[in-house]
Design an enzyme around this catalytic site. Structure first.
Site, PDB file in Angstrom:
ATOM      1  N   HIS A   1       6.436  22.690  21.740  1.00 21.80           N
ATOM      2  CA  HIS A   1       6.415  24.125  21.474  1.00 21.80           C
ATOM      3  C   HIS A   1       7.162  24.835  22.600  1.00 21.80           C
ATOM      4  O   HIS A   1       6.803  24.699  23.768  1.00 21.80           O
ATOM      5  CB  HIS A   1       4.967  24.605  21.401  1.00 21.80           C
ATOM      6  CG  HIS A   1       4.823  26.053  21.072  1.00 21.80           C
ATOM      7  ND1 HIS A   1       5.189  26.571  19.861  1.00 21.80           N
ATOM      8  CD2 HIS A   1       4.363  27.102  21.803  1.00 21.80           C
ATOM      9  CE1 HIS A   1       4.956  27.873  19.862  1.00 21.80           C
ATOM     10  NE2 HIS A   1       4.460  28.227  21.023  1.00 21.80           N
TER      11      HIS A   1
ATOM     12  N   ASP B   1       8.157  28.517  23.706  1.00 17.94           N
ATOM     13  CA  ASP B   1       8.074  29.959  23.471  1.00 17.94           C
ATOM     14  C   ASP B   1       9.458  30.559  23.714  1.00 17.94           C
ATOM     15  O   ASP B   1      10.047  30.373  24.769  1.00 17.94           O
ATOM     16  CB  ASP B   1       7.008  30.573  24.374  1.00 17.94           C
ATOM     17  CG  ASP B   1       5.610  30.235  23.872  1.00 17.94           C
ATOM     18  OD1 ASP B   1       5.390  30.350  22.653  1.00 17.94           O
ATOM     19  OD2 ASP B   1       4.763  29.837  24.670  1.00 17.94           O
TER      20      ASP B   1
ATOM     21  N   ASP C   1       1.146  28.533  17.117  1.00 16.85           N
ATOM     22  CA  ASP C   1       0.649  29.280  18.272  1.00 16.85           C
ATOM     23  C   ASP C   1       0.519  30.775  18.034  1.00 16.85           C
ATOM     24  O   ASP C   1       0.344  31.535  18.968  1.00 16.85           O
ATOM     25  CB  ASP C   1       1.612  29.018  19.457  1.00 16.85           C
ATOM     26  CG  ASP C   1       1.049  29.528  20.778  1.00 16.85           C
ATOM     27  OD1 ASP C   1      -0.180  29.504  20.928  1.00 16.85           O
ATOM     28  OD2 ASP C   1       1.840  29.952  21.634  1.00 16.85           O
TER      29      ASP C   1
ATOM     30  N   HIS D   1       6.286  35.591  18.844  1.00 15.43           N
ATOM     31  CA  HIS D   1       4.846  35.845  19.058  1.00 15.43           C
ATOM     32  C   HIS D   1       4.416  36.154  20.493  1.00 15.43           C
ATOM     33  O   HIS D   1       3.223  36.382  20.720  1.00 15.43           O
ATOM     34  CB  HIS D   1       3.995  34.714  18.459  1.00 15.43           C
ATOM     35  CG  HIS D   1       4.185  33.360  19.074  1.00 15.43           C
ATOM     36  ND1 HIS D   1       4.962  32.389  18.498  1.00 15.43           N
ATOM     37  CD2 HIS D   1       3.700  32.807  20.207  1.00 15.43           C
ATOM     38  CE1 HIS D   1       4.940  31.297  19.254  1.00 15.43           C
ATOM     39  NE2 HIS D   1       4.180  31.526  20.291  1.00 15.43           N
TER      40      HIS D   1
HETATM   41 ZN   LIG Z   1       3.748  30.093  21.743  1.00 14.52          ZN
END
Ligand SMILES: [Zn+2]
Length: 1057
Positions: A260, A262, A372, A577
């Site tokens: 993951h 971000d 997430d 997000h």
């Molecule tokens: Zn995230």
């Protein structure tokens, strides 16, 4: 001969094995101490520092100075490039040789001009394999470059992970040497750790755990770390244990590599580009060494970055995608927030994402992927369906603070009834390490045991990137089929979901939103980002509509498809997000504001260009083009520019022709009340009419009353609302003895996630903000508009001013608010206690609305003490209600009969400056009889958010009003008009409509554009083979079920010559 069997003590046996593999104890004689053999320093090390993120070709031209192990470099966000010259000793022929590299920050190894592997201590990647087995004739000298970013996997927080970054942080190189690696020792360590995990995980009630422990003990007995020839015997013992298979009913774990990343969070967007390269090149290397390894990768934007910055790496990713090892998932541009983006923006996430995946990887994604994100809109199942996706994976609801979500595998039914299959990896993580503990948790924690016999297991370091390691893979491969444990297979999300689908009869269904009982502060934090989001959603809507009309009406007009794609992608990027949610560092927030500024300025240029094209060739006076971009008629007071730069008010009156909707041109640019036709009509304004009744502000005893004949608003001398009356019925909307427009301040100190969380206990700290009598003054005195304004000192540091505005003909009163906000850990809201009783309140969401309780009966009700809404919320009882509209807010709640809008927060991490400064926003109150649907609350909220446009017409504007579209039912909203992504000569439009009331509706769509063909299509604009519509008398019949979204492809006639 083996020693005679001995009685074994559980704990001492277990700890004996632990010491044998310990990296801390007895490494002088244990197995771990033998992982590496001989070592030698690198031949030469040099480096240079730069504040820029340089391309490789540029970096290697720079001036490298001698460096050594122990050197410090920095500060935060800088980059240190190392040149590493090395020579492998000849004596190491036949051995596996590693470059062992330990430094702070995140490293990337370059070899022969291409990135080859990431190096991060935090991600357990501290060695780069130079050769699996050094051959006699292999070159032994080599130059590598290591690009070290001065920030960690999770940024550079000062003191704690989510604290604001420390700009002065320094980094250190602590190891750079060559070493011989003993692969056989590594494999034995993996086996012993797994056996320990099984012994501990299954515990003393389970005979298999004793078998694991005794096997490990026996391995220690036979294995002499100093004598590699003893290793095969130990290995054989392990193989015998792991080769004992389970039965047919074993649960299957589908292990997929993941990382993951971000897209921006505790580091800026630009660092994410490098995070992708570091993480994915490492994953590629693992794919090469492990042909069965499958890696799932989401977010088209990140792939697009790597495509442009690392073309060599990108083409290898594509190659591994063909082999099925690199698997694009998700279908969206970024992993967006699941609550705040508009319905149309969510569609565009998929449209931009799926088209990218199709173009670059030959197929669209079949799973939606938001592991997430902070909650999931009830409209997502329908949007997924429309974008070719029926499967969804997340795990975030395991973060619920109050209620444990009852499923890991289930069907999710959305607002319109669309159903998708959802899976939450039961290990409650997307960053597994491949340990036995996690494997056992995946089964034990699975809430759908007995209904579903397959689970996902996403392994690899995540959030800041990193991804899987060879050790994780070695563990999972060893656990493929061992009695006592679930079966583990390296698998793709597609294989997992296919297995779940094939045996889904027993699965339960969850209806409505997937609400995350945490992070509810993200609806409010960073108000400027929220405002930019709402505003830019509007700008792109308007640009697309006007450009589409210009395309239809003008042969010369070129639809700005490329510019619009660029602007949309910026908006979608900001909906990541940790950006639109406000949970990012200051640097990211500033970049996000630049993206919005780009959209504003380019968007306005595009609007003017489209308006000019619409005016071209029409006879009529020069002046203003008044444009209504909404699909219904509007008559509104608007401020129009006067010569000399001033503005004056105008009521653009309805022309009285119900077919006239949309665009108006105005030749008397000083006073207009704009009658606007649905989705753009063109007309010239008339002289202002004085016949309309005035809203005269009256003032007695310091209070002010505004009355426009529809509603009557009474403000007390401090600006609070003491009465709000629907004039026709005399019905009062403010609760007896209470006041509305009451600002309230709360202490807002969460437990940990500062920018993210507002806790339930903040409600216990409510303090009304009281003004001083006599601060209320009359603003505009009657005519088309009446207003009053006041100042309010919120605290010694923060103040607010507000203009309360009531226009002729307007069903709502607006509150234009300006706040100078300088607080720490405070939460500002405004409250309206209503004379309305209902156990449910209604909130607008994407393409529709839903109800949430106004009471705290159960833990599920109480956990929603702070919720999100889009442009409106409503509290209605039979026949009457009060709606609260807003132009850029998302946090809200209704408790009992008090409607509350969340305005500003003041968190200090990860951005210590979040929300400090000046804010401007507008909310409005609308009271109504009947239902909110019949009263037009939805339309009013649109009107507040999409003001009539008055654009200068550079050439004569059309003399008469003209409307492009109208819809016969007020239940149906024409949301979007855009050029189709493809189509004959690019002369096709896409229209998107949705049913907004929650009803089955047949309606007519009237078109005044030269349309030759109309076809239903999906959200990706793929025509429905059975979707040809009959166009008769310029209208189409459409049928909707509640909250259904329909898209139409309109093929335009060839342009006029
Ligand atoms: Zn995230």
């Amino acid at each position: 001969m083996a020693a005679a069997p001995a009685l074994k003590h559980w704990r001492t046996t277990l700890e004996r094995v632990e010491k044998f593999v310990s990296p801390l104890y007895f490494t002088d004689c244990n197995l771990r101490g033998r992982l590496f053999g001989a070592s030698c320093p690198v031949a030469a090390l040099s480096s240079f520092l730069t504040p820029e993120r340089l391309p490789y070709q540029e970096a290697v031209q720079r001036d490298f100075r001698p460096a050594q192990v122990g050197d410090s470099f920095g500060p935060t966000w800088w980059t240190c490039w190392f040149r590493v010259e090395l020579t492998i000793p000849e004596a190491w022929v036949g051995q596996e040789v590693h470059l062992c590299w330990e430094s702070d920050g995140e490293g990337l190894v370059w070899r022969d001009g291409e990135p080859v592997q990431g190096l991060t201590k935090e991600g357990e990647k501290t060695s780069y394999v130079l050769t699996d087995k050094l051959g006699e004739r292999d070159p032994r000298s080599l130059t590598l470059y290591v690009e070290v970013a001065c920030s960690g996997l999770l940024g550079a927080g000062k003191g704690s992970m989510i604290a604001a970054p420390d700009p002065e942080k320094m980094f250190q190189l602590s190891r750079a040497e060559l070493a011989v690696f003993h692969r056989d020792v590594h494999m034995l360590l993996v086996d012993l750790e797994l056996l320990l995990g099984i012994a501990k995980g299954l515990g003393k009630d389970n005979q298999r755990s004793f078998q694991a422990l005794y096997t490990a003990n026996q391995m220690v007995n036979v294995c002499d770390p100093a004598q590699p020839e003893t290793f095969p015997v130990a290995q054989a013992l392990a193989s015998r244990f792991f080769g004992q298979h389970g039965g047919e009913s074993q649960h299957t774990i589908h292990a997929t590599g993941h990382c993951h990343i971000d897209t921006a969070w505790l580091w800026p967007f630009k660092e994410t580009v490098r995070k992708c390269a570091r993480s994915w090149v490492t994953a590629l290397q693992l794919m090469e060494r492990n042909p069965e390894f499958i890696f799932a990768c989401s977010q088209a934007q990140q792939l697009e970055w790597v495509k442009s910055r690392y073309p060599g790496l990108y083409s290898r990713l594509q190659e591994f995608a063909c082999r099925g090892q690199f698997v694009p998932v998700g279908g969206t541009w970024v992993e967006m927030d699941g609550n705040l983006p508009s319905g149309e923006a969510m569609v565009r996430q998929f449209l931009q994402g799926q088209n990218f995946f199709l173009q670059e990887f030959g197929k669209m994604c079949s799973e939606f992927w938001l592991p997430d994100t902070f909650g999931y809109s009830a409209q997502l199942p329908q949007i997924m369906h429309g974008c070719g996706i029926r499967r969804f994976l997340t795990q975030k609801l395991s973060w619920n603070l109050v209620n444990s979500f009852p499923h890991h595998t289930f069907f999710w039914e959305g607002l319109d009834g669309s159903r998708v299959l959802v899976h939450f990896p039961p290990g409650d993580s997307y960053g597994m390490q491949g340990s036995v503990e996690e494997v056992l948790k995946t089964v034990a924690n699975n809430r759908d045991k007995g209904r579903a016999n397959h689970s996902a297991f996403l392994f690899g370091f995540g959030d800041g990137g990193g991804g899987p390691t060879q050790t994780m893979l070695d563990r999972l491969k060893r656990l493929s089929n061992t009695d006592g444990l679930p079966r583990v297979q390296l698998s793709s999300p597609r294989q997992l979901f296919s297995a779940l689908e094939s045996d889904s009869e027993q699965l339960c269904t969850w209806v409505g939103e997937l609400f995350l009982e945490l992070h509810n502060g993200t609806y409010t934090t960073h108000a400027q980002i929220k405002k930019g989001n709402r505003e830019c959603e509007r700008i792109l809507h308007d640009v697309e509509l006007l450009s589409s009309l210009a395309l239809a009406r003008s042969a010369q007009f070129l639809y700005p498809a490329a510019q619009l794609q660029h602007l949309w992608r910026l908006l979608l990027l900001n909906q990541f997000h940790d950006v639109v949610t406000g949970s990012c560092i200051q640097m990211v927030a500033e970049e996000a504001m630049c993206h919005y500024e780009d959209i504003r300025s380019h968007g306005n240029t595009l609007l003017s260009a489209a308006a000019a094209a619409l005016c071209a060739g029409e006879p009529g006076p020069e002046g203003l083009l008044i444009i209504n971009t909404l699909p219904w008629k509007r008559t509104e007071v608007m401020a129009l520019p006067k010569p000399g730069g001033a503005h004056s008010l105008g009521l653009t009156p309805s022309p009285g022709d119900s077919a006239q909707h949309g665009l108006c041109s105005c030749s008397s640019p000083h006073l207009a009340a704009a009658p606007a036709a649905p989705a753009a009509c063109v007309r010239s304004t008339r002289a202002p009419t004085d016949s309309a009744s005035r809203p005269p502000p009256t003032k007695t005893d310091g209070s002010v009353t505004l009355d426009n004949g529809i509603i009557r608003v009474k403000l007390d001398p401090t600006g609070r609302l003491t009465s709000l009356v629907l004039v026709a019925s005399g019905r009062e909307a403010i609760a007896e003895g209470a006041v509305g427009n009451q600002f309230v301040l709360f202490d807002d100190v969460p437990l940990y996630w500062d920018a993210w969380d507002v806790m339930d206990y903040h409600l216990e700290t409510r303090k009304p903000v009281l003004g001083q009598a006599g601060t209320l003054a009359v603003g505009t005195e009657g005519g088309l508009r009446g207003s009053a304004w006041f100042l309010l000192q919120i605290s010694p540091n923060s103040r607010l001013s507000q203009e309360v505005v009531l226009d002729i003909g307007c069903p709502y009163v607006r509150f234009h608010t300006e706040v100078h906000w300088h607080e720490a850990h405070k939460f500002l809201k405004v409250e309206f206690p209503a004379r309305v009783r209902s156990s449910q309140a209604t909130y607008e969401i994407q393409f529709g609305h839903l109800q949430r309780p106004t009471h705290y009966n159960t833990s599920w009700d109480w956990a929603r003490f702070e919720v999100w809404a889009h442009r409106w919320m409503d509290l209605s009882e039979h026949g009457f209600g009060l709606a609260l509209l807003n132009d850029c807010k998302y946090g809200a709640s209704v408790r009992g009969s008090i409607l509350s809008l969340s305005l500003l927060r003041a968190p200090k991490a990860p951005d210590a400056t979040a929300d400090t400064g000046r804010h401007e926003f507008t909310y409005a109150l609308m009271l109504h009889k009947g239902s909110f649907q019949d009263a037009g609350v939805i339309q009013a909220a649109y009107s507040l958010n999409f003001p009539l446009l008055a654009l200068p017409a550079p050439s004569p504007a059309p003399a008469t009003a003209w409307s492009a579209f109208s819809v016969s039912s007020p239940a149906v909203v024409l949301e979007t008009v855009k050029q189709a992504e493809s189509g004959p000569q690019r002369r096709s439009l896409v229209l998107r409509l949705y049913e907004a009331h929650g009803s089955h509706v047949d309606c007519w769509l009237h078109l005044s554009l030269p349309v030759q063909e109309a076809i239903l299509c999906d959200l990706l604009e793929r025509p429905d083979p059975a979707g040809h519509l009959t166009l008769r008398d310029n209208r189409l019949k459409l049928t909707f079920s509640p909250f259904q979204v329909l898209s139409l492809l309109l093929v335009l006639q060839p342009p006029p010559h």
